[in-house]
Design an enzyme around this catalytic site. Structure first.
Site, mmCIF file in Angstrom:
data_model
loop_
_atom_site.group_PDB
_atom_site.id
_atom_site.type_symbol
_atom_site.label_atom_id
_atom_site.label_comp_id
_atom_site.label_asym_id
_atom_site.label_seq_id
_atom_site.Cartn_x
_atom_site.Cartn_y
_atom_site.Cartn_z
ATOM 1 N N GLY A 77 0.832 -1.205 0.000
ATOM 2 C CA GLY A 77 0.000 0.000 0.000
ATOM 3 C C GLY A 77 0.862 1.249 0.000
ATOM 4 O O GLY A 77 0.675 2.144 0.829
ATOM 5 N N SER A 81 1.372 3.634 -2.431
ATOM 6 C CA SER A 81 1.186 4.730 -3.380
ATOM 7 C C SER A 81 0.631 6.004 -2.745
ATOM 8 O O SER A 81 0.693 7.069 -3.327
ATOM 9 C CB SER A 81 0.267 4.287 -4.531
ATOM 10 O OG SER A 81 -1.025 4.006 -4.045
ATOM 11 N N ARG A 82 0.075 5.851 -1.546
ATOM 12 C CA ARG A 82 -0.564 7.022 -0.927
ATOM 13 C C ARG A 82 -0.386 7.008 0.587
ATOM 14 O O ARG A 82 -0.003 5.996 1.164
ATOM 15 C CB ARG A 82 -2.066 7.010 -1.225
ATOM 16 C CG ARG A 82 -2.398 7.320 -2.659
ATOM 17 C CD ARG A 82 -3.899 7.359 -2.854
ATOM 18 N NE ARG A 82 -4.509 6.056 -2.653
ATOM 19 C CZ ARG A 82 -5.819 5.859 -2.509
ATOM 20 N NH1 ARG A 82 -6.645 6.885 -2.498
ATOM 21 N NH2 ARG A 82 -6.298 4.643 -2.359
ATOM 22 N N VAL A 90 -3.345 -7.245 -2.202
ATOM 23 C CA VAL A 90 -2.835 -8.121 -1.129
ATOM 24 C C VAL A 90 -3.829 -9.217 -0.734
ATOM 25 O O VAL A 90 -3.472 -10.166 -0.045
ATOM 26 C CB VAL A 90 -2.409 -7.333 0.133
ATOM 27 C CG1 VAL A 90 -1.209 -6.460 -0.168
ATOM 28 C CG2 VAL A 90 -3.562 -6.536 0.717
ATOM 29 N N ASN A 148 1.473 -2.266 5.336
ATOM 30 C CA ASN A 148 0.737 -1.018 5.507
ATOM 31 C C ASN A 148 -0.620 -1.027 4.812
ATOM 32 O O ASN A 148 -1.540 -0.339 5.246
ATOM 33 C CB ASN A 148 1.594 0.143 4.973
ATOM 34 C CG ASN A 148 0.792 1.397 4.777
ATOM 35 O OD1 ASN A 148 0.456 2.083 5.735
ATOM 36 N ND2 ASN A 148 0.423 1.686 3.536
ATOM 37 N N TYR A 152 -13.172 -2.407 11.123
ATOM 38 C CA TYR A 152 -11.796 -1.902 11.099
ATOM 39 C C TYR A 152 -11.085 -2.200 12.421
ATOM 40 O O TYR A 152 -9.934 -2.643 12.446
ATOM 41 C CB TYR A 152 -11.839 -0.388 10.840
ATOM 42 C CG TYR A 152 -10.485 0.242 10.675
ATOM 43 C CD1 TYR A 152 -9.716 -0.016 9.541
ATOM 44 C CD2 TYR A 152 -9.972 1.098 11.649
ATOM 45 C CE1 TYR A 152 -8.463 0.564 9.392
ATOM 46 C CE2 TYR A 152 -8.733 1.687 11.503
ATOM 47 C CZ TYR A 152 -7.985 1.419 10.376
ATOM 48 O OH TYR A 152 -6.746 1.997 10.231
ATOM 49 N N ILE A 188 -4.596 10.354 11.258
ATOM 50 C CA ILE A 188 -3.511 10.913 10.456
ATOM 51 C C ILE A 188 -4.120 11.590 9.234
ATOM 52 O O ILE A 188 -5.111 11.110 8.670
ATOM 53 C CB ILE A 188 -2.538 9.788 10.019
ATOM 54 C CG1 ILE A 188 -2.042 8.997 11.228
ATOM 55 C CG2 ILE A 188 -1.365 10.369 9.217
ATOM 56 C CD1 ILE A 188 -1.315 9.796 12.285
#
Lengths: 142, 252
Positions: free
Chosen positions: B16, B18-19, B68, B94, B159, B192
């Site tokens: 993960g 790319s961002r 993934v 990540n 989550y 974040i």
């Protein structure tokens, strides 16, 4: 060709390299990795060591050794219920295992034999045979 | 004086990447001179940008498009990396996503998607990578968890369950791999400033900030520094830990 017994020559052909890989995983001297040593009882192998050297053998010899392969091959066409019962091998299961692990000295087999204790029988030769079988399969495919 | 993190030349895999936090991790490691490869699922444009930015700064970064959740694809990507670089020194798990909703409103897909990505993905990638680390008796694994893994948050059952699982996974794997001198730790970020948390930040910004002792949201770089620390030689004696990077977040 792939179903017949693995020959002494086939085992000797893979043993030096295989022993080195097992010694690395076990953190012992290569001389200690005798063909007939019990990996667990004589060489102190733990489950992560098996994972380690099986991966090493697969890479070094370019063969596949699927997890659970020994048990599966030993059981052969015997239905699971006839192979083991409540965590112990049946009489027929034990016979199959003895036949499959022909390299293991007879006095190391217990009766009754707990399935969980089977890995204690495994020796470097057990894995050399698996590699040799894998090499035969590779040749057969080629 | 601590100056050398020991990360220069290390082969690092980030999922993960790319961002968000993943990208910050990728860039932090690349800046240290590590050989970084990241996986991304679908944002090709963002991934290309990370690679291009790395190249412009003289820091080669490699990217592979892998979901993934696909165990086979993960195994193949890991093999390619191990083949190309000869080893894998650091894994940063990540890749993750949120699908927040009250339990009664959560669809089956919201549950499955979150668990399969956040937990299943970690299994898929780690299982492939650890074999290479075990063989070399070295490696550092850092899992990105979340404050939600330990504190309750409304609408986050899926989550939270996934991140609680990651904390447990981290501790169990630390035990398993300690004999091979591989450390396994987690970083648990609070809120974040990334795309993933936009809805939370924009929806109830003041309310959420009121629960953060430092009264602000964190930055992706601040999380990346914690990951950097755990991957560095300064953390050689740390394993099985969950390091909170959350500004002192207190949830109800």
């Amino acid at each position: 060709m792939t179903t017949s017994e693995i020959t002494r020559e086939e085992i000797q052909a893979v043993y030096p390299k295989a022993a080195k890989i097992m010694a690395d995983a076990l953190g012992c001297d290569v001389e200690q990795v005798r063909l007939d040593a019990s990996l667990i009882e004589d060489l102190g192998a733990e489950s992560i060591d098996f994972l380690d050297f099986v991966f090493g053998l697969e890479r070094a010899f370019k063969v596949k050794i699927p997890r659970g392969k020994i048990m599966e091959d030993a059981r052969g066409d015997l239905p699971e219920a006839e192979f083991e019962e409540k965590g112990h091998l049946t009489e027929r299961g034990l016979q199959r295992l003895r036949a499959y692990l022909s390299e293991v000295p007879a006095d190391r087999f217990r009766s009754p034999m707990r399935v969980a204790d089977i890995p204690k029988l495994f020796t470097p030769e057990t894995f050399c045979k698996l590699v040799a079988r894998g090499l035969r399969a590779t040749k057969a495919d080629a | 004086m601590l100056t050398d993190s020991g990360l220069a030349g290390k082969v690092v895999l980030v999922t993960g990447g790319s961002r968000g936090i993943g990208r910050a991790v990728v860039e932090t490691f690349a800046a240290e001179g590590a050989d970084v490869t990241f996986l991304f699922r679908d944002n090709k444009a963002a991934a290309d940008e990370v690679v291009a930015a790395g190249r412009a700064a003289g820091r080669p970064i490699a990217a592979e498009q892998v979901d993934v959740r696909d165990a086979q694809a993960c195994a193949e990507a890991v093999e390619r990396l191990a083949e190309r670089c000869g080893r894998i020194d650091v894994l940063v798990n990540n890749a993750g996503l949120i699908r927040d909703s009250l339990l009664g409103h959560l669809g089956e897909d919201d549950v499955r998607m979150v668990l399969e990505t956040n937990v299943g993905g970690v299994f898929n990638v780690t299982r492939a990578v650890v074999m290479h680390m075990i063989a070399r008796r070295a490696g550092k694994i850092i899992n990105i968890s979340s404050v939600a893994g330990e504190r309750g948050g409304q609408g986050q059952t899926n989550y939270a369950a996934s991140k609680g699982a990651i904390n447990a996974f981290t501790r169990a794997l630390a035990v398993e791999l300690a004999p091979r001198r591989i450390t396994v730790n987690a970083v648990a970020p609070g809120v974040i400033d990334t795309d993933m948390t936009r809805a939370i930040r924009e929806g109830a910004s003041d309310e959420v900030k009121a629960r953060i002792l430092l009264r602000r949201f964190g930055t992706a770089a601040e999380v990346a520094y914690a990951v950097w620390f755990l991957a560095s030689r300064y953390a050689d004696y740390i394993t099985g830990e969950v390091l909170h990077v959350d500004g002192g977040f207190k949830m109800e």
